[in-house]
Design a protein around this motif. Structure first.
Motif, short mmCIF file in Angstrom:
data_model
loop_
_atom_site.label_atom_id
_atom_site.label_comp_id
_atom_site.label_asym_id
_atom_site.label_seq_id
_atom_site.Cartn_x
_atom_site.Cartn_y
_atom_site.Cartn_z
N LEU A 1 18.37 -53.50 -50.15
CA LEU A 1 18.04 -52.05 -50.55
C LEU A 1 17.28 -52.09 -49.51
CD1 LEU A 1 15.84 -51.88 -53.74
CD2 LEU A 1 18.39 -50.99 -53.74
N HIS B 1 12.28 -66.81 -55.78
CA HIS B 1 11.83 -65.87 -55.65
C HIS B 1 12.65 -65.34 -55.02
CE1 HIS B 1 9.39 -65.06 -58.83
NE2 HIS B 1 8.93 -64.75 -58.77
N THR C 1 13.93 -55.77 -57.90
CA THR C 1 13.04 -55.36 -56.61
C THR C 1 11.87 -55.75 -57.52
OG1 THR C 1 15.00 -54.56 -55.12
CG2 THR C 1 12.24 -54.64 -55.01
N ALA D 1 19.87 -54.11 -58.17
CA ALA D 1 19.21 -54.17 -56.97
C ALA D 1 17.46 -53.19 -56.87
CB ALA D 1 19.60 -54.00 -55.80
N GLY D 2 17.64 -52.36 -57.26
CA GLY D 2 16.90 -51.28 -57.72
C GLY D 2 15.77 -52.21 -58.35
N ASN E 1 23.48 -64.61 -49.79
CA ASN E 1 23.02 -63.84 -51.08
C ASN E 1 23.51 -65.15 -52.52
OD1 ASN E 1 24.70 -62.71 -50.68
ND2 ASN E 1 24.45 -60.66 -51.51
N ALA F 1 18.10 -59.13 -53.55
CA ALA F 1 17.95 -57.46 -54.30
C ALA F 1 17.29 -56.50 -52.53
CB ALA F 1 17.40 -57.41 -55.96
N VAL F 2 16.19 -57.27 -52.29
CA VAL F 2 15.29 -56.82 -51.64
C VAL F 2 15.70 -55.61 -50.42
CG1 VAL F 2 12.95 -56.17 -50.76
CG2 VAL F 2 13.22 -57.28 -52.74
N THR G 1 16.50 -63.98 -55.28
CA THR G 1 16.02 -62.74 -55.47
C THR G 1 15.48 -61.31 -54.47
OG1 THR G 1 14.96 -63.18 -57.03
CG2 THR G 1 15.50 -60.78 -57.19
N LEU G 2 14.86 -62.05 -53.55
CA LEU G 2 14.33 -61.23 -52.49
C LEU G 2 15.76 -61.30 -51.14
CD1 LEU G 2 11.64 -60.23 -50.42
CD2 LEU G 2 12.75 -61.88 -49.02
#
Lengths: 458, 179
Positions: free
Chosen positions: A101, A90, A231, A227-228, A111, A97-98, A93-94
């Motif tokens: 954003l 996780h 999340t 990315a959206g 990344n 993506a997060v 992805t944080l």
């Protein structure tokens, strides 16, 4: 166009690099001859992987009676490992993506590697439910398709099926997100390769990318969209994993706090694993200018935040158990902290709640050795957290006559070691054959902190 | 125009991203229409400088998500309500709350896969051949140089004028790219 230097914004990449230097530094890692250090690390990981493969072969051939499970404790090591590895994923992805954003531009240096970590961690995780089936060759029964068995469908009301959908979607999305990010860099490697096999392979993988403006335009729109989409996905995945437990009636599992608590724990453990890997990678591959002390600093801060949520969740669980005056819940939590598995519980508290408090000090956040040790402790602690949730809840439930203890067998321990072997083998192969740092993205942030006089007036 | 049929266009090379943005803007203002800019990373301000419309990708992604979500729900509705209804304690067969997680995952999956394959297809990838790669120096377009190519297809293209125009823009080098 003289360059001005802002004292307010620190450059994200140290060493005042030019575009060409970034390309050389990152591509150089995979164009040089393999270092002896890499070979040693690879051989060690491969050894663990082979041990794991032997253990898995044995238990598949013999049956899962080779595990230490009994009629009371039906879930233990295997599920612990599964949740542990999914959680590790996780953080990747944080970061990809997060933080994208939130426009945290420092993420560009880490990344790529974090996403690779996610993919490999999800593969490690997927291994465990597969083995747990006992007859892994029938794994395709999980797919809902019209079949010759009746049609006998999967039960879509079961969290285990939700889990199957969540994990496979998560794996697919992580893989395509990673590949899309790699595209421009694959083209760079292709263009630098003289001829021969590398040029061919990277030529195929880069799909003929030429960096045209039209291409970049759609690429950036796609990146934002992915990315959206990733999340909410990452939040849903560990939520669904927690439902595997929360929808059961076992005290300690049957609780609404589990989803947020699992998601925070996942990011906490994953961030620790990213740091562990990054600290090794920056040293071994000489990427200290890209993965700077500032990166360690900000990621340590994220560890404090998520670690505090996890600590608060431990306390809340206790409070609610006592406050509800539900005798089963009350007993369970007393048993967790003081019962036969107290050693596991206090290992978890020590590693996850107490040791990360050191990260409040800037001097420790910027000390590579300290951060390394603390991240290892958190990895251990988060493994024990899942062990505590799974095993302590089961081993003494409603019926005292069936109370028992659980001890893992050698096979189970070797399988866990094997999954670490798979993880490090995969990560080392990635470091050797693909660009570890997202070059195209790093080039976009090189000017961060610098400003040319003319483009300064917008 | 006989000899120009064998060439793809004239390519100007720049050292800095800002130069490319300025050059692209001036190329458009000068009336050229068939040209392309190439850079090792997405350069901001370049899309306006070139002035081309927004991509339809977000709409495709919306449709992909919709298809994924509806498909995901039907995937659960069909077995549990139509093909193999099973009465468990009188609960409704169409127990929609327990169908939400899979519907959600399928929505994301549909949207994301359409997004990725949409980008690849709209960009004309995988592309086996592109004339710009005939230019030897172009290997630096993915490393540290910025290129602007005015193609021979452009109605305003003229061998001497276009070359002079590109040199005027401050290009460090202008070369001919074969078709």
């Amino acid at each position: 166009m003289a360059d001005l230097y802002s004292t307010l914004r620190q450059p994200l990449i140290a060493g005042n690099k030019s575009l060409g230097e970034v390309t050389n530094d990152v591509s150089g890692v995979l164009e040089r001859k393999t270092s002896p250090l890499w070979w040693r690390a690879f051989m060690a990981s491969l050894l663990f992987l082979l041990i794991g493969a032997a253990a898995i072969t044995y238990q598949v051939a013999t049956g899962i009676g080779t595990w230490g499970l009994n009629r009371t404790v039906g879930w233990a090591f295997d599920i612990t490992n599964f949740v542990f590895w999914i959680g590790i994923g996780h953080a990747g992805t944080l970061i990809s993506a997060v933080l994208f954003l939130f426009r945290q531009r420092w993420r560009t240096s880490v990344n790529r590697a974090a996403e690779a970590m996610t993919i490999i961690a999800v593969m490690c995780a997927g291994l465990f439910p597969l083995i747990h089936m006992g007859r892994p060759w029938l794994a395709f029964w999980m797919f809902p398709y019209p079949n010759m068995r009746g049609s006998l469908w999967v039960n879509f009301r079961s969290p285990l099926v939700w889990d199957f959908f969540a994990i496979s979607t998560y794996f697919t999305i992580s893989l395509v997100f990673w590949y899309v990010g790699l595209l421009p860099d694959l083209a760079t490697i292709r263009d630098r390769a003289k001829a021969g096999i590398r040029k061919k392979i990277f030529g195929l993988l880069s799909l003929g990318w030429n960096g045209s403006l039209r291409t970049w335009n759609r690429y950036e729109v796609l990146y934002l969209l992915l990315a959206g989409l990733a999340t909410p996905l990452v939040v849903s995945v560990h939520t669904i994993v927690s439902w595997d437990f929360a929808t059961a009636v076992i005290p300690g599992w049957h609780s609404t706090i589990l989803p947020p608590y699992f998601v925070a724990g996942a990011i906490f453990s994953g961030m620790a694993m990213v740091l562990t890997l990054m600290i090794i990678a920056r040293k071994v591959m000489g990427l200290e200018d890209y993965i700077t002390l500032r990166h360690l600093d900000v990621m340590s801060k994220l560890i404090i935040v998520t670690g505090s949520i996890v600590g608060l969740a431990y306390a809340t669980e206790f409070f609610i158990a006592m406050y509800s005056e539900n005798p089963y819940e009350t007993f369970l939590f007393k048993n967790r902290a003081l019962g036969p598995f107290a050693w596991a519980y206090w290992t978890m508290v020590l590693c996850n709640v107490i040791s990360p408090q050191l990260l409040w000090f800037k001097r420790i956040r910027r000390n590579v050795a300290w951060v390394f040790v603390l991240t290892i402790l958190i990895n251990v602690g988060m493994w024990f957290e899942r062990f505590v949730i799974v095993v302590t809840s089961l081993h003494r439930d409603y019926l005292p006559s069936s109370w028992t203890y659980y001890t893992p067998t050698l096979i189970e321990v070797l399988t866990l070691l094997g999954s670490f072997g798979l993880f490090f083998t995969g990560f080392l192969l990635f470091c050797r054959f693909l660009p570890v740092i997202a070059m195209a993205e790093v080039k976009g942030v090189l000017s961060h902190g610098h400003r040319s006089v003319r483009s300064g007036s917008r | 125009m006989d000899s120009s049929s064998a060439i793809h266009g004239y390519v100007a090379e720049f050292e800095k991203a800002e130069q490319l943005v300025a050059a692209t803007r001036r190329t458009r203002l000068a009336g050229y229409r068939v040209f392309d800019a190439y850079s090792p990373f997405p350069v901001h301000g370049l899309d306006e400088a070139m002035g081309h419309p927004r991509t339809i990708l977000p709409w495709l992604v919306f449709l992909g998500g919709l298809a994924g979500g509806v498909g995901g729900y039907l995937l659960q509705y069909y077995p549990h309500v139509i093909d193999y209804p099973l009465n468990v304690g009188g609960r409704p067969l169409n127990s929609w709350p327990s169908f939400i997680p899979v519907t959600f995952e399928m929505t994301i999956l549909g949207a994301a896969l359409v997004a990725v394959f949409g980008m690849i297809i709209l960009n004309g990838l995988p592309q086996h051949y592109h004339p710009i790669f005939n230019l030897e120096r172009f290997e630096r377009a993915s490393q540290d140089r910025f290129f602007l190519c005015i193609e021979t297809k452009d109605p305003k293209f003229n061998k001497t004028e276009t070359r002079e125009f590109l040199l005027e823009l401050g290009a460090s080098e202008v070369s001919e790219c074969e078709e």
